[in-house]
Scaffold this motif. Structure first.
Motif, PDB file in Angstrom:
ATOM      1  N   TYR A 187       0.871  -1.154   0.000  1.00  0.00           N
ATOM      2  CA  TYR A 187       0.000   0.000   0.000  1.00  0.00           C
ATOM      3  C   TYR A 187       0.919   1.218   0.000  1.00  0.00           C
ATOM      4  CZ  TYR A 187      -3.944  -2.941   1.618  1.00  0.00           C
ATOM      5  OH  TYR A 187      -4.929  -3.889   1.744  1.00  0.00           O
ATOM      6  N   PHE A 237       1.220   5.659   0.153  1.00  0.00           N
ATOM      7  CA  PHE A 237       0.555   6.857   0.654  1.00  0.00           C
ATOM      8  C   PHE A 237       1.404   8.099   0.369  1.00  0.00           C
ATOM      9  CE2 PHE A 237      -2.166   4.178   3.303  1.00  0.00           C
ATOM     10  CZ  PHE A 237      -1.351   3.086   3.572  1.00  0.00           C
ATOM     11  N   TYR A 257       1.463  11.888   2.265  1.00  0.00           N
ATOM     12  CA  TYR A 257       0.958  12.790   3.299  1.00  0.00           C
ATOM     13  C   TYR A 257       1.556  14.171   3.072  1.00  0.00           C
ATOM     14  CZ  TYR A 257      -1.014   9.141   6.371  1.00  0.00           C
ATOM     15  OH  TYR A 257      -1.777   8.128   6.923  1.00  0.00           O
ATOM     16  N   LEU A 272       0.573  15.955  10.036  1.00  0.00           N
ATOM     17  CA  LEU A 272       0.450  15.419   8.683  1.00  0.00           C
ATOM     18  C   LEU A 272      -1.015  15.147   8.343  1.00  0.00           C
ATOM     19  CD1 LEU A 272       3.459  14.718   9.528  1.00  0.00           C
ATOM     20  CD2 LEU A 272       3.288  12.858   7.863  1.00  0.00           C
ATOM     21  N   LEU A 328      -3.409  13.083   5.239  1.00  0.00           N
ATOM     22  CA  LEU A 328      -3.361  12.181   4.098  1.00  0.00           C
ATOM     23  C   LEU A 328      -3.776  12.903   2.826  1.00  0.00           C
ATOM     24  CD1 LEU A 328      -2.886   9.208   3.207  1.00  0.00           C
ATOM     25  CD2 LEU A 328      -5.346   8.865   3.503  1.00  0.00           C
ATOM     26  N   LEU A 365      -4.239   1.465  -2.681  1.00  0.00           N
ATOM     27  CA  LEU A 365      -4.405   0.169  -2.023  1.00  0.00           C
ATOM     28  C   LEU A 365      -4.451  -0.946  -3.050  1.00  0.00           C
ATOM     29  CD1 LEU A 365      -7.076   1.126   0.686  1.00  0.00           C
ATOM     30  CD2 LEU A 365      -4.584   1.312   0.797  1.00  0.00           C
ATOM     31  N   PHE A 384       5.386  13.780   2.373  1.00  0.00           N
ATOM     32  CA  PHE A 384       5.982  12.516   2.788  1.00  0.00           C
ATOM     33  C   PHE A 384       5.339  11.368   2.026  1.00  0.00           C
ATOM     34  CE2 PHE A 384       8.547  13.775   6.389  1.00  0.00           C
ATOM     35  CZ  PHE A 384       7.978  14.975   6.794  1.00  0.00           C
ATOM     36  N   GLY A 439      -2.974  -3.412   5.433  1.00  0.00           N
ATOM     37  CA  GLY A 439      -3.706  -2.504   6.296  1.00  0.00           C
ATOM     38  C   GLY A 439      -3.289  -2.553   7.742  1.00  0.00           C
ATOM     39  N   TYR A 440      -2.880  -3.723   8.204  1.00  0.00           N
ATOM     40  CA  TYR A 440      -2.481  -3.855   9.598  1.00  0.00           C
ATOM     41  C   TYR A 440      -0.981  -4.023   9.739  1.00  0.00           C
ATOM     42  CZ  TYR A 440      -7.256  -3.818  11.175  1.00  0.00           C
ATOM     43  OH  TYR A 440      -8.532  -3.423  11.459  1.00  0.00           O
ATOM     44  N   GLN A 441      -0.253  -3.580   8.739  1.00  0.00           N
ATOM     45  CA  GLN A 441       1.203  -3.592   8.781  1.00  0.00           C
ATOM     46  C   GLN A 441       1.731  -2.179   8.986  1.00  0.00           C
ATOM     47  OE1 GLN A 441       3.022  -6.486   8.545  1.00  0.00           O
ATOM     48  NE2 GLN A 441       1.038  -7.517   8.553  1.00  0.00           N
ATOM     49  N   LYS A 442       2.855  -2.119   9.651  1.00  0.00           N
ATOM     50  CA  LYS A 442       3.472  -0.829   9.964  1.00  0.00           C
ATOM     51  C   LYS A 442       3.717  -0.004   8.709  1.00  0.00           C
ATOM     52  CE  LYS A 442       7.826  -0.693  11.342  1.00  0.00           C
ATOM     53  NZ  LYS A 442       8.605   0.354  10.694  1.00  0.00           N
ATOM     54  N   VAL A 443       3.496   1.297   8.827  1.00  0.00           N
ATOM     55  CA  VAL A 443       3.771   2.221   7.736  1.00  0.00           C
ATOM     56  C   VAL A 443       5.178   2.780   7.913  1.00  0.00           C
ATOM     57  CG1 VAL A 443       3.130   4.426   6.714  1.00  0.00           C
ATOM     58  CG2 VAL A 443       1.355   2.818   7.411  1.00  0.00           C
ATOM     59  N   PHE A 498       7.714   5.734   6.652  1.00  0.00           N
ATOM     60  CA  PHE A 498       7.702   7.031   5.990  1.00  0.00           C
ATOM     61  C   PHE A 498       9.054   7.342   5.360  1.00  0.00           C
ATOM     62  CE2 PHE A 498       3.693   9.012   7.197  1.00  0.00           C
ATOM     63  CZ  PHE A 498       3.268   8.195   8.233  1.00  0.00           C
ATOM     64  N   GLY A 499       8.996   8.098   4.263  1.00  0.00           N
ATOM     65  CA  GLY A 499      10.214   8.625   3.671  1.00  0.00           C
ATOM     66  C   GLY A 499      10.707   9.832   4.450  1.00  0.00           C
ATOM     67  N   THR A 500      11.809  10.409   3.980  1.00  0.00           N
ATOM     68  CA  THR A 500      12.438  11.511   4.702  1.00  0.00           C
ATOM     69  C   THR A 500      11.817  12.864   4.380  1.00  0.00           C
ATOM     70  OG1 THR A 500      14.114  11.576   2.983  1.00  0.00           O
ATOM     71  CG2 THR A 500      14.656  10.349   4.985  1.00  0.00           C
ATOM     72  N   LEU A 516      15.362  12.843   8.493  1.00  0.00           N
ATOM     73  CA  LEU A 516      15.087  11.466   8.932  1.00  0.00           C
ATOM     74  C   LEU A 516      13.623  11.091   8.776  1.00  0.00           C
ATOM     75  CD1 LEU A 516      17.255  11.251  12.181  1.00  0.00           C
ATOM     76  CD2 LEU A 516      17.820  10.408   9.898  1.00  0.00           C
ATOM     77  N   GLY A 517      12.775  12.042   8.488  1.00  0.00           N
ATOM     78  CA  GLY A 517      11.354  11.765   8.347  1.00  0.00           C
ATOM     79  C   GLY A 517      10.715  11.426   9.674  1.00  0.00           C
ATOM     80  N   GLN A 533      -9.407  -0.272  10.062  1.00  0.00           N
ATOM     81  CA  GLN A 533      -8.550   0.073   8.932  1.00  0.00           C
ATOM     82  C   GLN A 533      -7.071   0.049   9.281  1.00  0.00           C
ATOM     83  OE1 GLN A 533      -9.553   3.219   6.300  1.00  0.00           O
ATOM     84  NE2 GLN A 533     -11.759   2.974   6.554  1.00  0.00           N
ATOM     85  N   TRP A 545      -3.583   0.669   9.786  1.00  0.00           N
ATOM     86  CA  TRP A 545      -2.696   1.807   9.596  1.00  0.00           C
ATOM     87  C   TRP A 545      -3.035   2.587   8.325  1.00  0.00           C
ATOM     88  CZ3 TRP A 545       2.291   2.025  12.344  1.00  0.00           C
ATOM     89  CH2 TRP A 545       2.438   0.999  13.285  1.00  0.00           C
ATOM     90  N   ILE A 546      -4.151   2.269   7.655  1.00  0.00           N
ATOM     91  CA  ILE A 546      -4.376   2.805   6.324  1.00  0.00           C
ATOM     92  C   ILE A 546      -4.432   4.317   6.290  1.00  0.00           C
ATOM     93  CG2 ILE A 546      -6.082   2.966   4.468  1.00  0.00           C
ATOM     94  CD1 ILE A 546      -6.505   0.006   4.703  1.00  0.00           C
ATOM     95  N   PHE A 603      -3.216  12.921  12.317  1.00  0.00           N
ATOM     96  CA  PHE A 603      -2.138  13.420  13.147  1.00  0.00           C
ATOM     97  C   PHE A 603      -2.538  14.647  13.951  1.00  0.00           C
ATOM     98  CE2 PHE A 603       1.700  11.074  11.994  1.00  0.00           C
ATOM     99  CZ  PHE A 603       1.265  10.382  10.871  1.00  0.00           C
TER     100      PHE A 603
END
Lengths: 113, 114
Positions: A32, A34, A36, A44, A46, A51, A90, A97-101, A103-105, B41-42, B98, B100-101, B105
């Motif tokens: 998935y 994203f 932001y 942040l 969205l 997806l 970002f 959906g239930y996996q850690k996101v 983020f880029g820098t 570092l984000g 949902q 982490w979709i 913040f």
């Protein structure tokens, strides 16, 4: 493990010009994706998400992104930027959906009048 | 509209102090998250919680702990603040079912440790 690369830390662009913010990801499984946005002194928000389904995703404020599996990219585009688009953007990736996101820098978009 | 609030926008503490950062969401979200944001570092995940009294370590939990006694409130605790914990701290929550979709913040707390 998944990771996200945003090669451009800052992108200056003139008002009403088009912009592309680049994002590449690495993952051995389906993902998935994203984008932001963080306006000055705010949290942040969205902008858009991919997806499944159509590879062209439309988001808020006229932004869109295209998922390219062969190039493992998810670049963000806007045909004509406004001063109000000045913000940090970002890219983020998740394996589900239930996996850690992750983020880029971040890429700071500076719109020049 | 979902609202995630953080107790302070700016905080200045001294090395060795115990620091509490509070986060409250008003939409009955089960999942809550704490990140720190540093230039170049984000966002990096410190801790997250799927439910009351439940917590999971993120990528950088060292030097931090969390507390979730009520569904709407998720607290980040720096047991003994150090200068390398000077950062922007962001709290987030996400919609039930949902995962982490989409994360919502808060405005962030900029913490300076002297």
């Amino acid at each position: 493990a998944q990771s996200v690369t945003q090669l451009d830390s800052q992108v200056p662009v003139f008002e009403e010009a088009p912009v592309e913010l680049r994002c590449n990801y690495s993952s051995s499984v389906s993902v998935y994706l994203f984008w932001y946005v963080q306006y000055p002194n705010q949290g942040l928000q969205l902008l858009l998400k991919y997806l499944s389904g159509s590879t062209l995703v439309k988001g808020i404020n006229g932004f869109e992104a295209e998922f390219n599996k062969s190039q493992t990219s998810f670049h963000l585009r806007k045909p004509s930027v406004h001063i109000s688009d000045t913000a940090e953007y970002f890219c983020a990736v998740s394996r589900g959906g239930y996996q850690k996101v992750t983020f880029g820098t971040g890429t700071k978009l500076q719109v020049i009048p | 509209d979902v609202k995630v609030t953080q107790s302070s926008r700016y905080l200045v503490k001294r090395t060795g102090e115990k620091v509490f950062l509070e986060c409250v969401q008003d939409m009955d979200h089960e999942n809550m998250f704490w990140y720190r944001q540093d230039p170049g570092l984000g966002l990096r995940l410190i801790y997250f919680s799927y439910d009351v009294k439940m917590k999971e370590k993120g990528d950088i939990p060292e030097g931090y702990s969390v507390s979730r006694e009520k569904k709407e409130r998720f607290s980040l605790i720096l047991e003994s603040a150090s200068t390398n914990q000077t950062s922007m701290y962001l709290c987030a929550s996400s919609i039930p079912g949902q995962g982490w979709i989409e994360q919502f913040f808060g405005p962030g707390t900029r913490l300076t440790v002297l």
